[in-house]
Design an enzyme around this catalytic site. Sequence first.
Site, PDB file in Angstrom:
ATOM      1  N   TRP A 167     -27.742  70.502  71.116  1.00  0.00           N
ATOM      2  CA  TRP A 167     -26.937  71.600  71.641  1.00  0.00           C
ATOM      3  C   TRP A 167     -27.747  72.543  72.536  1.00  0.00           C
ATOM      4  CZ3 TRP A 167     -27.089  69.817  66.645  1.00  0.00           C
ATOM      5  CH2 TRP A 167     -25.934  69.168  66.190  1.00  0.00           C
ATOM      6  N   ASP A 168     -28.996  72.217  72.818  1.00  0.00           N
ATOM      7  CA  ASP A 168     -29.881  73.109  73.573  1.00  0.00           C
ATOM      8  C   ASP A 168     -30.071  74.429  72.833  1.00  0.00           C
ATOM      9  OD1 ASP A 168     -31.575  73.933  75.561  1.00  0.00           O
ATOM     10  OD2 ASP A 168     -30.009  74.502  76.960  1.00  0.00           O
ATOM     11  N   TYR A 169     -30.126  74.355  71.512  1.00  0.00           N
ATOM     12  CA  TYR A 169     -30.348  75.545  70.689  1.00  0.00           C
ATOM     13  C   TYR A 169     -31.840  75.767  70.462  1.00  0.00           C
ATOM     14  CZ  TYR A 169     -25.371  76.095  69.497  1.00  0.00           C
ATOM     15  OH  TYR A 169     -24.003  76.322  69.535  1.00  0.00           O
TER      16      TYR A 169
END
Length: 870
Positions: A507-509
């Site tokens: 999630w590109d977290y």
Amino acid sequence: MARHSGPGGSGESVARLSPLQAFRAEHSRGFYVISCAWVGILAVIGLYLVGFGGYLVHLGGSPYYVLFGLAMLAAAVFYFGRPTLSLLCVVGAALLTVPWAFWECGANYWALFPRLLMPFGLAVVALFLYSPAAAPRMPASWRKAATCGGWVGLVLCVLGFGRGFMNVPIITPDAKQLADYKLPTPEALKAAGENVSDWTAWGRTNHGTRYAPFQQINRDNVKDLKLAWQAHTGDLGPGVRQDTPLQIGDTVFDCTPNDIIVAMDADTGKIRWRYNTVSTTAAPWQRCRGLAYYEVPAAIQEAAQQAGDAQAPRTNDADEALASPSACRRRLINTTIDARLIELDADTGKPCATFGQQGVVDLTQGMGRVPSGFYFQTAAPTVARGQVIIGGWVMDNMMRGEPSGVIRAFDAVTGKLTWAWDMGHPDWTGAPPPGEHYTRGTPNMWTSAAYDDKLGLVYVPLGNDTPDYNTINRKRVSHLFNSSIVALDIKTGKPRWKFQTVHKDVWDYDLPSQPALVDVPDGKGGTIPAVIQTTKRGQIFFLNRATGEPITKVEEKPVATAKGELPGEELSPTQPYSVGMPTIGADHLTEKFMWGATMLDQLLCRIQFHKVYYTGDFTPASLRPSIEQPGNIGGLNWGSVSYDPVNHLAMMNDIRVPSLFFQVPRDKFTGVLLHGHFPNPFTDAGHGPAPQYGTPYGMITEFWLSVIGAPCVQPPYGTITAVNMDTHKIAWQVQGGTVEKMGPFGIPSHLPMTMGMPTYAGTMTTAGGLVFFSGNQDFYLRAYDGANGKLLWQYALPIGSSATPMSYVSPKTGRQYILVSVGGMNHNGPTGDLMMAFALPEKDSKAASTASPASAPGEKTSSETISQPS
């Protein structure tokens, strides 16, 4: 049959008139035209709502819009012949909307705004039109009542609309919190370790708390704050400024997006020297968020000089460098957008010739092949025990196997590599063996590290093995460290502990923010060394910084979306939730959470919600458009937190704009955005369409916006929040600015409505009880009351600011300044090169300075305490 008296006095039959003809005969031409327009508006609204509302019902959504649309169509049909019935349709629909609106969203003002304002606006118009429309047929008392109702409705609409301009807090502190809030004494500041005068690191110190221990400017007199000076840095090239300056003694040091370094007089802003690093890159992110500072301890400098005078043999490279006549005692350290590490003499602005090669270290050494623009630094380096610690930014989502995320430390005097942590080769302690390179595609640190000298630990927040949105072919070691905070030993670079905030992140977290190192009571009369790590998820992890163990409860929760739809994708069945701390701006979405400026665009967002894939937190990207909530920009982003060590309040700002994202099979990937634009990986930075080479899919992601360009979720879209680290609850929360510079279709509304817009950069907190913030979309520098979040002062900046403010007290004049870089706002408005300083009028500064706990001029500064070599 209607009759009338003709010229001859005898009754003559005339044809029966239709309701429209009768209405036209009974009213003036002007009113007839107005009425036709009104009927047309009702008909168009009715058809729109019935058509799209019917589609929403088909998708399983609310039937309200169909019912309201039918009422508008009926009102249009009845208007010319039965105006009373038409009026009842419009007013009745508005009144019946009220219980439905409160049932859906409660008393939330911004949620009620699109639900009620348009229906009541239509009702007011209908009431005012009723009196002349029904004049020939209805008693005057009825028409008068309708007109009075129209005026009442108009007042209510004006009051309701006006409420949007009021600065009403989202969360207010309780009586106990307010009673417990106190301003620090000099003794309390000294006990908290906040008795130093200079701002020598990006977060003021290596603890990253952005706390200015000065009280000259305080809650009582901040209203008198004025612009004291401004300066131009000279960089008008591409890139938005996100820099927080340093201040050492009577000089302010700053860097620009294209790595021009400037030194300015702290009292006037006059440029003392300017150095152009001549940095160039093909990548999209021209950024320099800050510099680092190192002052060679006098004893080491003198010993090396004496050894040089005596022509004694040099024992190491550091001795050689320090003994040189051109040695720099006070050093500014910059990492550039073309992957160089540069040291300058802080007094002259000239390169430190004995550092690296004439003041420069090539950061691509040991990295293997580095395509242009695929690896460089955007964040300030961290200086600890005579070492410069850096990570690096990589081009998101372009391909598997991008340059390494290795963390390296370089000697602050010589530029020699002292250690490196390559998670793919944990046995390597320095440069790769000949012919080898650091492990490609490992999680990187693109923000700044924090450092605790007592524990000898460097706190490194990590990102992902890019591509961020796909685990296919991702390294096993990357799964161990992605989206983790890792504590490295300052002497060896070896990990002491790690804590992972997202498992198998797609999630590109990544962790975007510098950790904040704070000490909190342990309930037994002592303190716990703690670290606050904020995340794009809106989760706040509160850990013991000596051990990495959670101080507040963290719970592994099953996630409903653990099973993805892509063959070969690896997703975790559980994810860590910091349940002992508040979550900021990460609401679970439902159809009721959808928003619009009017009920018309709100309806379209509701339709979109039902058409995309969303099952809650951690919905993975699939072959269909999916909602990522929070989006890939947060949550809580790179601005980190500021911390009040006396009241134990952590101040933070957030963004609340979900993303839409999905994967596209390689043979079908064209990189077309959802709205028909084509990608440019160097302008979209992997946040737009990106190819994800090395996986079977390309990907597309963008902000989830409505047809008018506003987020599809209800406001606020950004807040300023204070979290009490003793109670682990939100102390107060306010909206992040107004919509003054934004509006439908990107047209500025010029309306200072307190909707709360996306925020950038971070907060700065002072001992005067103030929280300063400039990263609003409406171009204001603001000061909030640290006790309750009340807005105390604001200043309209000429353009936006995407930088964190800082503060210092001049050792020459004793004036306290609030300093902010003003160089443009992300996604909104022009850019520039301004540095702006604010202070009290000189007479007020002198009067207040005697009460300030600031260090006296000449007192030992933090640079001499945090930069001691081991």
